[in-house]
Scaffold this motif. Structure first.
Motif, PDB file in Angstrom:
ATOM      1  N   ALA A   1       0.766  -1.181   0.000  1.00 53.99           N
ATOM      2  CA  ALA A   1       0.000   0.000   0.000  1.00 53.99           C
ATOM      3  C   ALA A   1       0.809   1.247   0.000  1.00 53.99           C
ATOM      4  O   ALA A   1       0.395   2.246  -0.551  1.00 53.99           O
ATOM      5  CB  ALA A   1      -0.831  -0.032   1.223  1.00 53.99           C
ATOM      6  N   CYS A   2       1.903   1.229   0.619  1.00 55.32           N
ATOM      7  CA  CYS A   2       2.562   2.507   0.783  1.00 55.32           C
ATOM      8  C   CYS A   2       3.347   2.870  -0.426  1.00 55.32           C
ATOM      9  O   CYS A   2       4.107   2.104  -0.932  1.00 55.32           O
ATOM     10  CB  CYS A   2       3.471   2.452   1.948  1.00 55.32           C
ATOM     11  SG  CYS A   2       2.476   2.547   3.346  1.00 55.32           S
ATOM     12  N   ASP A   3       3.120   4.035  -0.860  1.00 58.25           N
ATOM     13  CA  ASP A   3       3.919   4.559  -1.939  1.00 58.25           C
ATOM     14  C   ASP A   3       5.256   4.972  -1.338  1.00 58.25           C
ATOM     15  O   ASP A   3       5.320   5.804  -0.459  1.00 58.25           O
ATOM     16  CB  ASP A   3       3.189   5.777  -2.496  1.00 58.25           C
ATOM     17  CG  ASP A   3       3.804   6.223  -3.782  1.00 58.25           C
ATOM     18  OD1 ASP A   3       4.911   5.775  -4.082  1.00 58.25           O
ATOM     19  OD2 ASP A   3       3.169   7.021  -4.459  1.00 58.25           O
TER      20      ASP A   3
ATOM     21  N   VAL B   1      -7.862   0.071   4.342  1.00 59.06           N
ATOM     22  CA  VAL B   1      -7.774  -0.518   5.691  1.00 59.06           C
ATOM     23  C   VAL B   1      -6.318  -0.510   6.159  1.00 59.06           C
ATOM     24  O   VAL B   1      -6.003  -0.169   7.302  1.00 59.06           O
ATOM     25  CB  VAL B   1      -8.340  -1.958   5.706  1.00 59.06           C
ATOM     26  CG1 VAL B   1      -8.080  -2.629   7.051  1.00 59.06           C
ATOM     27  CG2 VAL B   1      -9.835  -1.935   5.409  1.00 59.06           C
ATOM     28  N   HIS B   2      -5.419  -0.869   5.262  1.00 55.91           N
ATOM     29  CA  HIS B   2      -3.985  -0.871   5.578  1.00 55.91           C
ATOM     30  C   HIS B   2      -3.473   0.561   5.796  1.00 55.91           C
ATOM     31  O   HIS B   2      -2.791   0.833   6.792  1.00 55.91           O
ATOM     32  CB  HIS B   2      -3.213  -1.545   4.439  1.00 55.91           C
ATOM     33  CG  HIS B   2      -1.729  -1.338   4.493  1.00 55.91           C
ATOM     34  ND1 HIS B   2      -0.867  -2.285   4.990  1.00 55.91           N
ATOM     35  CD2 HIS B   2      -0.955  -0.284   4.127  1.00 55.91           C
ATOM     36  CE1 HIS B   2       0.373  -1.828   4.926  1.00 55.91           C
ATOM     37  NE2 HIS B   2       0.355  -0.617   4.401  1.00 55.91           N
ATOM     38  N   GLU B   3      -3.824   1.458   4.888  1.00 52.65           N
ATOM     39  CA  GLU B   3      -3.319   2.839   5.016  1.00 52.65           C
ATOM     40  C   GLU B   3      -3.804   3.471   6.314  1.00 52.65           C
ATOM     41  O   GLU B   3      -3.080   4.221   6.963  1.00 52.65           O
ATOM     42  CB  GLU B   3      -3.762   3.684   3.824  1.00 52.65           C
ATOM     43  CG  GLU B   3      -3.218   3.240   2.473  1.00 52.65           C
ATOM     44  CD  GLU B   3      -1.705   3.133   2.451  1.00 52.65           C
ATOM     45  OE1 GLU B   3      -1.038   3.873   3.194  1.00 52.65           O
ATOM     46  OE2 GLU B   3      -1.188   2.300   1.693  1.00 52.65           O
TER      47      GLU B   3
ATOM     48  N   GLY C   1      -4.255   1.979   9.012  1.00 50.22           N
ATOM     49  CA  GLY C   1      -3.393   1.443  10.070  1.00 50.22           C
ATOM     50  C   GLY C   1      -2.204   2.357  10.340  1.00 50.22           C
ATOM     51  O   GLY C   1      -1.761   2.510  11.480  1.00 50.22           O
ATOM     52  N   HIS C   2      -1.698   2.977   9.286  1.00 48.51           N
ATOM     53  CA  HIS C   2      -0.590   3.923   9.481  1.00 48.51           C
ATOM     54  C   HIS C   2      -1.016   5.111  10.342  1.00 48.51           C
ATOM     55  O   HIS C   2      -0.245   5.621  11.151  1.00 48.51           O
ATOM     56  CB  HIS C   2      -0.079   4.434   8.137  1.00 48.51           C
ATOM     57  CG  HIS C   2       0.683   3.417   7.353  1.00 48.51           C
ATOM     58  ND1 HIS C   2       1.749   2.732   7.862  1.00 48.51           N
ATOM     59  CD2 HIS C   2       0.525   2.973   6.076  1.00 48.51           C
ATOM     60  CE1 HIS C   2       2.226   1.909   6.938  1.00 48.51           C
ATOM     61  NE2 HIS C   2       1.493   2.029   5.849  1.00 48.51           N
ATOM     62  N   LEU C   3      -2.250   5.572  10.126  1.00 43.37           N
ATOM     63  CA  LEU C   3      -2.722   6.703  10.927  1.00 43.37           C
ATOM     64  C   LEU C   3      -2.764   6.348  12.409  1.00 43.37           C
ATOM     65  O   LEU C   3      -2.598   7.209  13.275  1.00 43.37           O
ATOM     66  CB  LEU C   3      -4.115   7.152  10.455  1.00 43.37           C
ATOM     67  CG  LEU C   3      -4.159   8.289   9.421  1.00 43.37           C
ATOM     68  CD1 LEU C   3      -3.261   8.021   8.243  1.00 43.37           C
ATOM     69  CD2 LEU C   3      -5.577   8.576   8.972  1.00 43.37           C
TER      70      LEU C   3
ATOM     71  N   THR D   1       3.643   0.886  11.331  1.00 36.50           N
ATOM     72  CA  THR D   1       4.589   0.998  10.227  1.00 36.50           C
ATOM     73  C   THR D   1       4.372  -0.164   9.262  1.00 36.50           C
ATOM     74  O   THR D   1       3.609  -1.087   9.532  1.00 36.50           O
ATOM     75  CB  THR D   1       6.033   1.030  10.773  1.00 36.50           C
ATOM     76  OG1 THR D   1       6.910   1.516   9.762  1.00 36.50           O
ATOM     77  CG2 THR D   1       6.504  -0.345  11.224  1.00 36.50           C
ATOM     78  N   ASP D   2       5.027  -0.118   8.108  1.00 38.98           N
ATOM     79  CA  ASP D   2       4.884  -1.198   7.132  1.00 38.98           C
ATOM     80  C   ASP D   2       5.665  -2.424   7.566  1.00 38.98           C
ATOM     81  O   ASP D   2       6.807  -2.317   8.006  1.00 38.98           O
ATOM     82  CB  ASP D   2       5.384  -0.747   5.760  1.00 38.98           C
ATOM     83  CG  ASP D   2       4.336   0.077   5.045  1.00 38.98           C
ATOM     84  OD1 ASP D   2       3.173  -0.350   5.024  1.00 38.98           O
ATOM     85  OD2 ASP D   2       4.694   1.147   4.522  1.00 38.98           O
ATOM     86  N   LEU D   3       5.062  -3.572   7.389  1.00 35.70           N
ATOM     87  CA  LEU D   3       5.709  -4.822   7.790  1.00 35.70           C
ATOM     88  C   LEU D   3       5.878  -5.781   6.621  1.00 35.70           C
ATOM     89  O   LEU D   3       6.207  -6.942   6.798  1.00 35.70           O
ATOM     90  CB  LEU D   3       4.898  -5.485   8.913  1.00 35.70           C
ATOM     91  CG  LEU D   3       4.777  -4.636  10.185  1.00 35.70           C
ATOM     92  CD1 LEU D   3       3.800  -5.263  11.178  1.00 35.70           C
ATOM     93  CD2 LEU D   3       6.137  -4.437  10.845  1.00 35.70           C
ATOM     94  N   TYR D   4       5.636  -5.279   5.418  1.00 33.20           N
ATOM     95  CA  TYR D   4       5.951  -6.085   4.240  1.00 33.20           C
ATOM     96  C   TYR D   4       7.323  -5.653   3.749  1.00 33.20           C
ATOM     97  O   TYR D   4       7.898  -4.686   4.239  1.00 33.20           O
ATOM     98  CB  TYR D   4       4.893  -5.929   3.155  1.00 33.20           C
ATOM     99  CG  TYR D   4       4.695  -4.529   2.656  1.00 33.20           C
ATOM    100  CD1 TYR D   4       3.704  -3.715   3.178  1.00 33.20           C
ATOM    101  CD2 TYR D   4       5.515  -4.004   1.657  1.00 33.20           C
ATOM    102  CE1 TYR D   4       3.524  -2.425   2.731  1.00 33.20           C
ATOM    103  CE2 TYR D   4       5.338  -2.705   1.206  1.00 33.20           C
ATOM    104  CZ  TYR D   4       4.344  -1.917   1.740  1.00 33.20           C
ATOM    105  OH  TYR D   4       4.184  -0.642   1.297  1.00 33.20           O
ATOM    106  N   ASP D   5       7.836  -6.382   2.779  1.00 29.94           N
ATOM    107  CA  ASP D   5       9.165  -6.062   2.263  1.00 29.94           C
ATOM    108  C   ASP D   5       9.028  -5.342   0.936  1.00 29.94           C
ATOM    109  O   ASP D   5       8.790  -5.960  -0.095  1.00 29.94           O
ATOM    110  CB  ASP D   5       9.993  -7.339   2.101  1.00 29.94           C
ATOM    111  CG  ASP D   5      11.354  -7.040   1.472  1.00 29.94           C
ATOM    112  OD1 ASP D   5      11.745  -5.853   1.444  1.00 29.94           O
ATOM    113  OD2 ASP D   5      12.006  -7.985   1.011  1.00 29.94           O
TER     114      ASP D   5
HETATM  115 ZN   LIG Z   1       1.801   0.918   4.168  1.00 30.68          ZN
END
Ligand SMILES: [Zn+2]
Length: 499
Positions: free
Chosen positions: A3-5, A220-222, A224-226, A230-234
């Motif tokens: 999700a994260c750019d 839903v994922h984004e 979570g950042h709010l 933090t991101d937990l994918y690679d």
């Molecule tokens: Zn993300």
């Protein structure tokens, strides 16, 4: 998938060079500390009121408002609200207002840079253009809605003039980002000033979760950042990243996966069972109980929870124990020098995006320990719940060689990353008819009960540490003498007091 750019990294870093030193708090720091709910995080406990701004650009698949309103209403069993309520054990209860659709006849991004309005991942131009678009969408929404309704909570659970959470969902092709506009804005703040958070009706908006392609699951994922995650994918793609986590390697199908145990624990959504000595423990399904057993203290420890198909986690074919090895001291070296990846200093989140905390498959912040010891995940092979969850017959023990685990030394022990024994062992897994799982866990024999996440409130402290006191009905922590007294009383007064 993700999700994260990760856009604009070099530009973000150069921006950092001339930013003043700021408070010890950051966006997306996985709750290294949470005194900064408001400026850096949306509240993740209690009742909140969240705004979703739909942004529809002509020429792209139109937004289906009815579908959107359904997904963000509490009535959709697979939707946003029920997900967060379930994941938090009902401790976090967002209510979402889908704002008026903000329509654009043509792409609101500069045509010279975005001829097709498609924002590629990592596109450096989308940064400043994105700020302008966010500002315009908030401004136009503010003309139609009173933003004071989107602040009912804060760090203390009361209105704090920080928005409880703002999302922007667009039909334009765009991966998704949680954008700390308060950190990057150098222009109009919509209240007669410049720089910092956007303002609407006196309510400050420090960051916005953005998703494109009208993809509600990315949102839903984004979001979570709010909440501080933090991101937990690679992002680098060496492996998928953390499994069993909506902040990790979640393929965006219709099955939203529950949070990993560390996320649940940090957000104070867990029923925290600290293990001391050898204990036979019953872990109920985490989705409905929040049960998370913790072995070890300090920055490096293990978390164990019972995962299986339920209202969420629907794609799991079996039930079993997920074991997470957590190391909050994970550090990185970048061109900017050495940073603790989970540091809470403002601006560190850029570093975490650059060099993510879970990108080293062999030593991430959170590692899923796999029962079969085949290290398939580290080798970028598929997650298989049947093999990777701890079920009847599987165990985890200390590796007596006490060597450092690596690609060339793939030992599936319970050792710390240093190779030293952790004192953790997992044995005799037994699934009960009701979905609960009994397990024998070993932890260090003493000194495990002193840690707390916060002074008071749900999830701040273990609900149990070590063997629970004998069931005497009394609250004394000193069970043995109390039991002796009760036995004496029973002898003296007969059996009236037996419960
Ligand atoms: Zn993300």
């Amino acid at each position: 998938m993700t999700a994260c750019d990760t856009a604009l990294v070099s530009r973000l870093v150069s921006l950092l060079l001339f930013l003043p030193a700021l408070a010890q708090a950051d966006y997306m720091d996985h709750f290294a500390q949470r005194d900064d709910v408001g400026p850096h995080k949306a509240p993740s406990l209690g009742d909140t009121r969240v705004l979703l701004i739909p942004v529809e650009v002509k020429g792209f698949p139109p937004i289906d408002r009815a579908k959107l309103e359904r997904f963000f209403s509490p009535d959709d069993p697979n939707g946003f609200v029920r997900y967060y309520e379930t994941a938090s054990l009902g401790r976090y209860r967002p209510r979402v207002t889908v704002g008026p659709t903000i329509a654009y006849d043509s792409c609101p991004l500069p045509a010279a840079q975005f001829p097709t309005c498609r924002v590629a991942r990592g596109d450096i131009n989308s940064f400043s253009a994105g700020i302008d678009l966010l500002r315009d969408a908030v401004k136009r929404t503010d003309e139609q809605l009173d933003f004071t309704q989107f602040d009912v909570s804060g760090r203390a659970g009361t209105p704090d003039r920080w928005a409880d959470g703002v999302m922007l969902l667009t039909n334009v092709p765009f991966g998704g980002i949680a954008f700390p506009i308060g950190y990057f804005n150098r222009g109009d703040n919509l209240a007669g000033g410049t720089n910092g958070p956007l303002m609407a009706d006196g309510i400050r908006i420090p960051h916005v979760a953005v998703a494109g392609d009208t993809d509600v699951f990315v949102m839903v994922h984004e979001f979570g950042h709010l909440l501080g995650l933090t991101d937990l994918y690679d992002e680098a793609g060496n492996y998928a990243g953390l499994q069993l986590s909506f902040m990790g390697a979640w393929l965006y199908d219709q099955n939203i996966v529950l949070p990993d145990a560390e996320t649940r624990y940090r957000l104070r959504w867990a029923n925290w069972l600290q293990v001391q000595g050898r204990q036979r423990i019953t872990l109920r399904p985490v989705e409905t109980s929040g049960d998370v057993a913790r072995v070890g203290i300090g920055d490096e420890y293990f978390l164990i929870e019972n995962r299986g198909p339920g209202a969420f986690d629907k794609s799991l074919p079996v039930r079993g124990l997920a074991v997470f090895h957590v190391d909050r001291a994970v550090a990185s070296v970048t061109s900017q020098g050495s940073f603790p990846k989970l540091g809470a200093k403002e601006g560190d989140f850029v570093n975490r995006i650059l060099d993510c905390v879970n990108c080293d498959a062999w030593h991430p912040y959170i590692r899923l320990v796999q029962a079969d010891g085949a290290f398939d995940l580290e080798a970028n092979r598929r997650f298989k719940a049947e093999d990777d969850l701890f079920r009847a017959g599987s165990s985890l023990l200390n590796d007596a060689s006490n060597s450092v685990r690596s690609k060339t030394n793939p030992s599936n022990g319970s050792n710390l990353y240093s190779g030293q024994p952790s004192g953790f062992a997992l044995n005799d897994v037994r699934e009960l008819a009701d979905g609960s799982i009994e397990v024998t866990l070993d932890a260090p024999a003493s000194g495990q009960c002193g840690e707390k996440l916060c002074a008071e409130g749900d999830g701040c402290a273990p609900v149990q540490c070590g063997e629970p006191p004998a069931k005497t009905g009394c609250t004394s922590v000193d069970g043995a003498p109390l039991l002796a007294v009760l036995l004496l009383l029973e002898q003296r007064f007969g059996r009236r007091q037996r419960r």
